[in-house]
Design a protein around this motif. Structure first.
Motif, PDB file in Angstrom:
ATOM      1  N   THR A 309       0.843  -1.189   0.000  1.00 18.15           N
ATOM      2  CA  THR A 309       0.000   0.000   0.000  1.00 18.15           C
ATOM      3  C   THR A 309       0.878   1.238   0.000  1.00 18.15           C
ATOM      4  OG1 THR A 309      -1.713  -1.163   1.252  1.00 18.15           O
ATOM      5  CG2 THR A 309      -1.821   1.238   1.218  1.00 18.15           C
ATOM      6  N   GLU A 311       1.047   4.904   0.895  1.00 16.81           N
ATOM      7  CA  GLU A 311       0.336   5.864   1.726  1.00 16.81           C
ATOM      8  C   GLU A 311       1.294   6.924   2.254  1.00 16.81           C
ATOM      9  OE1 GLU A 311      -3.360   3.337   3.741  1.00 16.81           O
ATOM     10  OE2 GLU A 311      -1.654   3.975   4.972  1.00 16.81           O
ATOM     11  N   SER A 313       1.113   9.048   5.751  1.00 12.37           N
ATOM     12  CA  SER A 313       0.374   9.100   7.002  1.00 12.37           C
ATOM     13  C   SER A 313       0.887  10.232   7.875  1.00 12.37           C
ATOM     14  CB  SER A 313       0.485   7.770   7.755  1.00 12.37           C
ATOM     15  OG  SER A 313      -0.066   6.718   6.988  1.00 12.37           O
ATOM     16  N   PRO A 324      -3.851   7.908   7.899  1.00 10.67           N
ATOM     17  CA  PRO A 324      -3.517   8.245   6.515  1.00 10.67           C
ATOM     18  C   PRO A 324      -3.941   9.646   6.118  1.00 10.67           C
ATOM     19  CG  PRO A 324      -5.424   6.798   6.591  1.00 10.67           C
ATOM     20  CD  PRO A 324      -4.921   6.903   7.996  1.00 10.67           C
ATOM     21  N   ARG A 327      -3.836   7.885   0.103  1.00 11.51           N
ATOM     22  CA  ARG A 327      -3.500   6.542  -0.375  1.00 11.51           C
ATOM     23  C   ARG A 327      -3.452   6.599  -1.894  1.00 11.51           C
ATOM     24  NH1 ARG A 327      -7.343   3.777   2.036  1.00 11.51           N
ATOM     25  NH2 ARG A 327      -6.038   3.441   3.873  1.00 11.51           N
ATOM     26  N   THR A 329      -3.273   4.463  -5.475  1.00 11.85           N
ATOM     27  CA  THR A 329      -3.539   3.165  -6.090  1.00 11.85           C
ATOM     28  C   THR A 329      -3.007   3.135  -7.518  1.00 11.85           C
ATOM     29  OG1 THR A 329      -5.715   3.879  -6.881  1.00 11.85           O
ATOM     30  CG2 THR A 329      -5.616   2.865  -4.688  1.00 11.85           C
TER      31      THR A 329
END
Length: 380
Positions: A309, A311, A313, A324, A327, A329
């Motif tokens: 993943t 991310e 944060s 987070p 994020r 993708t």
């Protein structure tokens, strides 16, 4: 694995710390929170960015595509922002063999791109870097005889090698204006921690490179600095020139603030703290155990995670668990690099690039990268 952690320490600075362990130390080893200080994430946008309400993201540059009259470089890595009148400049390293270097994007006050240009060419594998208090960019080469280049983010002066700062596999850098030194880490299995003390603070042409050493006596954690006899030697590595040097298992990122240098070592899973006033060194985090309070915990820390993943944060002083901010993708086998805030603190820049060791090919066409901008109501 986490690659970068940031502490916002001033009106235009955002400082980086490499290594997966700082987030665990800052959070006491807690699992990531489902929701950060800005609320839950929305569904991903067309660029794959999932952000909280009130935040927006956009792509600034992609490898090989024009931005501000420049074709953006491959494998964007370490980055920083410097002010430019009412606007600002974002600088970015290129972690490409032989064709590395660094580039800059200049922004108008409204956030639109004014122009872009190269600030360093003829270098190789430029990964981490550091912005100086006098608004230059230090870019390090991650090779055995790597050099430090001092670059002009404004594109007026040519980049210059600073050989007095040592030739070794450079990783991270951090400026300590309190003592007038620059800390440097070495990405080797038995790497060292160095500091460069220039003759005049603000001029890095001449000075003394020192290596952290075990101090005589039995006092726990006592260390001292010793000069490296030949920092630019082509035959004897700097880390082998002083027998008393402290050896670390692949020193990674470093971050200086409030008299303490935090240092990660990726080879053994530790976070170290060097107290520059007391000249003491101790382990903060070791193999899943938080041994002492992590340094610089009195401010928000922005951490970047890559792996399954992607991310970014936030660890806040109020909450021990990171939550987070975004994020990303659609980018497998990538890492997040080059986090930096604009001078006002309302815009966050970062890049993604492939994890080179995992690529099935070494062709430059595979070393792509994308640079993003996030806007929103960031906490002061």
């Amino acid at each position: 694995m986490l690659r970068r952690t940031f502490a916002r320490t001033g009106p235009w600075t955002a400082r980086a710390l490499d290594g997966s362990l700082w987030r665990a130390a800052a959070a006491g080893g807690s699992a990531p929170g489902e929701e950060g200080p800005y609320g839950p994430l929305r569904s991903p946008d067309r660029d794959g960015l999932a952000l909280p309400a009130g935040f927006d993201g956009r792509v600034i540059a992609r490898t090989g595509q024009p931005v501000g009259g420049l074709r953006w470089h491959a494998a964007p890595d370490g980055g920083a922002c410097v002010p430019d009148g009412e606007g600002w400049i974002y600088v970015s390293n290129s972690a490409v063999p032989l064709l590395g270097g660094a580039s800059a994007i200049r922004f108008r006050p409204d956030g639109s791109v004014r122009d872009a240009y190269r600030i360093l060419s003829g270098a190789t594998l430029n990964r981490a870097g550091c912005a100086t208090p006098w608004r230059t960019w230090l870019s390090g080469e991650g090779t055995v005889l790597g050099r430090i280049f001092e670059c002009d983010p404004y594109g007026v002066r040519a980049a210059m090698p600073r050989l007095a700062m040592g030739r070794f596999k450079h990783q991270a850098l951090a400026c300590d204006a309190d003592r007038g030194v620059v800390y440097l880490t070495e990405d080797e299995d038995d790497g060292c921690l160095y500091r460069f003390r220039p003759v005049d603070w603000g001029e890095l042409i001449e000075g003394e490179l020192q290596v952290l050493c075990h101090a005589p006596g039995t006092a726990p954690g006592r260390v001292a600095w010793r000069p490296v006899p030949s920092p630019a030697s082509l035959f004897t590595p700097a880390r082998h020139q002083v027998p008393e040097a402290v050896r670390f298992a692949r020193p990674g990122g470093c971050h200086y603030a409030d008299g303490v240098l935090a240092l990660t070592t990726t080879g053994d899973g530790q976070v170290w703290a060097y107290d520059a006033t007391a000249e003491r060194l101790h382990v903060v985090y070791d193999g899943g155990r938080l041994l002492t309070d992590p340094p610089h915990r009195d401010r928000d820390l922005y951490t970047a995670e890559d792996g399954h993943t992607l991310e970014i944060s936030v660890v806040t002083p109020e909450s021990p668990a990171p939550g987070p901010l975004l994020r990303l993708t659609g980018q497998d086998r990538s890492k997040i690099t080059g986090l930096a805030f604009s001078p006002t603190g309302h815009r966050l820049y970062f890049s993604t690039r492939p994890t080179l060791a995992r690529r099935p090919t070494r062709s430059l066409t595979a070393i792509t990268g994308t640079t993003y901008e996030i806007t929103g109501p960031f906490r002061p």
